[in-house]
Write a protein that holds these residues in place. Structure first.
Motif, PDB file in Angstrom:
ATOM      1  N   HIS A  68       0.765  -0.913   0.196  1.00  8.46           N
ATOM      2  CA  HIS A  68      -0.090   0.071   0.116  1.00  8.46           C
ATOM      3  C   HIS A  68       0.672   1.377   0.154  1.00  8.46           C
ATOM      4  N   PHE A  69       2.257   1.563   0.807  1.00  4.26           N
ATOM      5  CA  PHE A  69       2.899   2.762   1.144  1.00  4.26           C
ATOM      6  C   PHE A  69       3.631   2.142  -0.245  1.00  4.26           C
ATOM      7  N   GLU A  70       3.741   1.887  -1.143  1.00  7.29           N
ATOM      8  CA  GLU A  70       4.722   1.249  -2.265  1.00  7.29           C
ATOM      9  C   GLU A  70       3.790   2.038  -3.470  1.00  7.29           C
ATOM     10  N   LEU A  71       2.171   1.847  -3.500  1.00 10.81           N
ATOM     11  CA  LEU A  71       1.095   1.875  -4.234  1.00 10.81           C
ATOM     12  C   LEU A  71       1.311   3.616  -4.137  1.00 10.81           C
ATOM     13  N   VAL A  72       0.690   4.393  -2.951  1.00 11.06           N
ATOM     14  CA  VAL A  72       0.864   5.823  -2.453  1.00 11.06           C
ATOM     15  C   VAL A  72       1.576   6.293  -2.995  1.00 11.06           C
ATOM     16  N   SER A  73       2.936   6.033  -3.206  1.00  8.81           N
ATOM     17  CA  SER A  73       3.500   7.110  -3.259  1.00  8.81           C
ATOM     18  C   SER A  73       4.208   7.030  -4.415  1.00  8.81           C
ATOM     19  N   ARG A  74       3.900   6.555  -5.353  1.00  8.22           N
ATOM     20  CA  ARG A  74       4.064   5.959  -6.901  1.00  8.22           C
ATOM     21  C   ARG A  74       2.753   7.143  -7.369  1.00  8.22           C
ATOM     22  N   GLU A  75       1.666   7.515  -6.333  1.00  8.76           N
ATOM     23  CA  GLU A  75       0.583   8.337  -6.644  1.00  8.76           C
ATOM     24  C   GLU A  75       0.675  10.084  -5.669  1.00  8.76           C
ATOM     25  N   GLY A  76       1.593   9.945  -5.184  1.00  6.80           N
ATOM     26  CA  GLY A  76       1.702  11.343  -4.122  1.00  6.80           C
ATOM     27  C   GLY A  76       1.071  11.640  -3.940  1.00  6.80           C
ATOM     28  N   GLU A  77       0.514  13.361  -3.299  1.00  6.77           N
ATOM     29  CA  GLU A  77      -0.609  13.380  -2.553  1.00  6.77           C
ATOM     30  C   GLU A  77      -1.774  13.003  -3.014  1.00  6.77           C
ATOM     31  N   ASP A  78      -2.209  13.084  -4.223  1.00 11.39           N
ATOM     32  CA  ASP A  78      -3.733  12.666  -4.415  1.00 11.39           C
ATOM     33  C   ASP A  78      -4.368  11.603  -3.986  1.00 11.39           C
ATOM     34  N   ALA A  79      -3.420  10.513  -3.515  1.00  6.10           N
ATOM     35  CA  ALA A  79      -3.245   8.973  -3.180  1.00  6.10           C
ATOM     36  C   ALA A  79      -4.100   9.308  -1.907  1.00  6.10           C
ATOM     37  N   ASP A  80      -5.686   9.301  -2.017  1.00  7.44           N
ATOM     38  CA  ASP A  80      -6.289   9.105  -0.059  1.00  7.44           C
ATOM     39  C   ASP A  80      -7.051   8.352  -0.005  1.00  7.44           C
ATOM     40  N   LEU A  81      -6.516   7.223  -0.893  1.00  8.04           N
ATOM     41  CA  LEU A  81      -6.823   5.891  -0.399  1.00  8.04           C
ATOM     42  C   LEU A  81      -7.322   5.701   0.901  1.00  8.04           C
ATOM     43  N   PRO A  82      -9.139   5.343   0.559  1.00  4.86           N
ATOM     44  CA  PRO A  82      -9.505   5.046   2.244  1.00  4.86           C
ATOM     45  C   PRO A  82      -8.858   4.464   3.499  1.00  4.86           C
ATOM     46  N   GLU A  83      -7.998   3.221   2.810  1.00  5.91           N
ATOM     47  CA  GLU A  83      -7.630   2.483   3.939  1.00  5.91           C
ATOM     48  C   GLU A  83      -5.966   3.473   4.500  1.00  5.91           C
ATOM     49  N   SER A  84      -5.708   3.856   3.104  1.00  5.42           N
ATOM     50  CA  SER A  84      -4.356   4.506   4.334  1.00  5.42           C
ATOM     51  C   SER A  84      -4.370   4.728   5.335  1.00  5.42           C
ATOM     52  N   GLN A  85      -5.618   5.387   5.779  1.00  7.30           N
ATOM     53  CA  GLN A  85      -5.419   5.615   7.264  1.00  7.30           C
ATOM     54  C   GLN A  85      -5.086   4.592   8.213  1.00  7.30           C
ATOM     55  N   GLN A  86      -5.927   3.631   8.251  1.00  8.72           N
ATOM     56  CA  GLN A  86      -5.732   2.330   9.161  1.00  8.72           C
ATOM     57  C   GLN A  86      -4.223   1.571   8.834  1.00  8.72           C
ATOM     58  N   TYR A  87      -3.181   2.544   7.467  1.00  4.83           N
ATOM     59  CA  TYR A  87      -1.805   2.287   7.872  1.00  4.83           C
ATOM     60  C   TYR A  87      -1.077   3.957   7.721  1.00  4.83           C
ATOM     61  N   GLY A  88      -1.873   4.595   8.462  1.00  3.52           N
ATOM     62  CA  GLY A  88      -1.374   5.564   9.676  1.00  3.52           C
ATOM     63  C   GLY A  88      -1.011   6.715   8.662  1.00  3.52           C
ATOM     64  N   LEU A  89      -1.455   6.860   7.329  1.00  2.83           N
ATOM     65  CA  LEU A  89      -0.872   7.486   6.076  1.00  2.83           C
ATOM     66  C   LEU A  89      -1.843   8.916   6.079  1.00  2.83           C
ATOM     67  N   GLY A  90      -1.004   9.984   5.732  1.00  5.95           N
ATOM     68  CA  GLY A  90      -1.660  11.361   5.143  1.00  5.95           C
ATOM     69  C   GLY A  90      -1.610  12.019   7.490  1.00  5.95           C
ATOM     70  N   TYR A  91      -1.445  12.723   7.582  1.00  4.38           N
ATOM     71  CA  TYR A  91      -2.070  13.307   8.030  1.00  4.38           C
ATOM     72  C   TYR A  91      -0.138  13.720   9.431  1.00  4.38           C
ATOM     73  N   ASP A  92       0.026  12.726  10.054  1.00  5.29           N
ATOM     74  CA  ASP A  92       1.227  13.122  10.739  1.00  5.29           C
ATOM     75  C   ASP A  92       1.963  12.158   9.619  1.00  5.29           C
TER      76      ASP A  92
END
Ligand SMILES: O=C(/C=C/c1ccccc1NC(=O)c1ccccc1Oc1ccccc1)NO
Ligand SMILES: [Zn+2]
Length: 368
Positions: A68-92
């Motif tokens: 998941h981390f590798e996926l959102v890193s490829r897409e950058g900021e606009d990757a606000d996928l719902p499960e990002s939150q459960q992986y601590g990604l976004g905010y802090d």
């Protein structure tokens, strides 16, 4: 320290990658260029870091988190996928484009340093851009995406039976403590601010580890305003007791510099001299030692601190005057290496610190 026995993990590419972390602009360059400006590179074996592979990272992190981390890193900021939150990604832990490459680079550097120690190539190995102690197996936390500290300790455990981890950062080293809370093979020892509402909220003295790891996690909760003398005093007492009881074969230190006077975290009132005295105690044990950075948000003071600690490892005395170099203007208005303590009051009362020490000594008696 015989100089060629000190490994300094560095490459211009690595510094550029670390500098790209917008929330710590140019900190990696400031640290490296101050070390270089003071002429310390010639005393060390400089080695370029390797990138951590997926398998390297999977030694600790879950596949689900990594992919998941590798996926959102490829897409950058606009990757606000719902499960990002459960992986601590976004905010802090904002997902900037390329943050996966940054995390893999830092983890690879810490692994490169740990491999040097594991293979007996060096006695001390340095990766000041490492030390991201909050990351969990499947969750980013506190601006930490990959826990390079855990990966480095796991690498050392391939060779050493007992590893001592010492966390000097202002914040509790929760990610490292969690990773090793069930094993007696790794002692995690963290000195940190412990106060209601202060991140991460864990690290009370009563947290001693679990199962077979019970009494192998040690926490030294401190309050605002502590200065060098009291900090060095309690560190010295705890470090000596832990070393003589646990008898570690290798040591990993996280020297997050957000404990320094002048840091925007505005909590402790330490100077590099105080942290240097703690490092001297550890170096006196003459065991393979991995030194990592971590927090540190007053960028010039963080560079001052880690340059000072590097010189200590090399038995080199540095002039007070900051040498002329690209970031010289950042060291104003005094342009000296020393960090002056603030005039903040120390809220740690001696009786409480004695109580903390007594409880830790009591707990150490249970360490088999
Ligand atoms: O230093 C730390 C943790 C920092 C942290 C914890 C929770 C949430 C975010 C955190 N980190 C940051 O905000 C952070 C990371 C890099 C650069 C500046 C940062 O902000 C600030 C904001 C104010 C003061 C200091 C730092 N651990 O050792
Ligand atoms: Zn910190």
């Amino acid at each position: 320290m015989a100089s060629s026995r000190v490994l300094y993990v560095h490459s211009d590419d690595y510094v550029r990658t670390c500098d790209s972390m917008a929330r710590l602009p140019h900190r990696a360059s400031m640290v490296h260029l101050l070390i270089k400006a003071y002429g310390l590179l010639k005393f060390m074996r400089v080695i370029a870091p390797r990138m951590a592979s997926h398998d390297d990272l999977a030694a600790f992190h879950s596949d689900a988190y990594l992919s998941h981390f590798e996926l959102v890193s490829r897409e950058g900021e606009d990757a606000d996928l719902p499960e990002s939150q459960q992986y601590g990604l976004g905010y802090d832990c904002p997902v900037m484009e390329g943050v996966f490459e940054y995390a893999a680079a830092v983890a690879g550097a810490t692994l490169t340093a740990a491999e040097g120690l594991r293979n007996g190539v060096c006695d001390v190995a340095l990766n000041w851009a490492g030390g991201w102690h909050h990351a969990k197996k499947d969750e980013a936390s506190g601006f930490c995406y990959v826990n390079d500290v855990v990966l480095g300790i796991l690498k050392l455990r391939e060779q050493f039976q007992r590893v001592l981890y010492i966390d000097f950062d202002l914040h509790h080293g929760d990610g490292v403590e969690d990773a090793f809370s069930f094993t007696p093979k790794v002692v995690t020892l963290s000195f940190h601010k412990f106060s209601p509402g202060f991140f991460p909220g864990t690290g009370d003295i009563a947290e001693v580890g679990l199962g077979r790891g019970r009494f192998y996690s040690i926490n030294v909760p401190l309050s605002d305003g502590i200065a060098d003398e009291k900090y060095v005093d309690i560190c010295h007492s705890v470090l000596q007791a832990v070393n003589t009881t646990f008898l570690p074969e290798a040591v990993v230190c996280q020297f997050g510099a957000d404990t320094l006077a002048g840091d925007p975290m505005c909590s402790f009132n330490l100077t590099p001299k105080g942290l240097g005295q703690c490092l001297q105690i550890v170096l006196g044990w003459q065991k393979p030692t991995l030194l990592l950075g971590g927090g540190g948000y007053h960028l010039a003071n963080t560079a001052r601190c880690w340059t000072y600690l590097t010189a200590l490892v090399l038995d080199q005395v540095l002039a007070s005057e900051i040498p002329e170099h690209q970031f010289f203007p950042e060291y104003g208005p005094d342009y000296v290496l020393e960090v002056t303590p603030g005039c903040r009051s120390d809220t740690n009362n001696p009786a409480h610190l004695d109580q903390v020490l007594a409880e830790i000594r009591e707990n150490l008696k249970h360490m088999a």
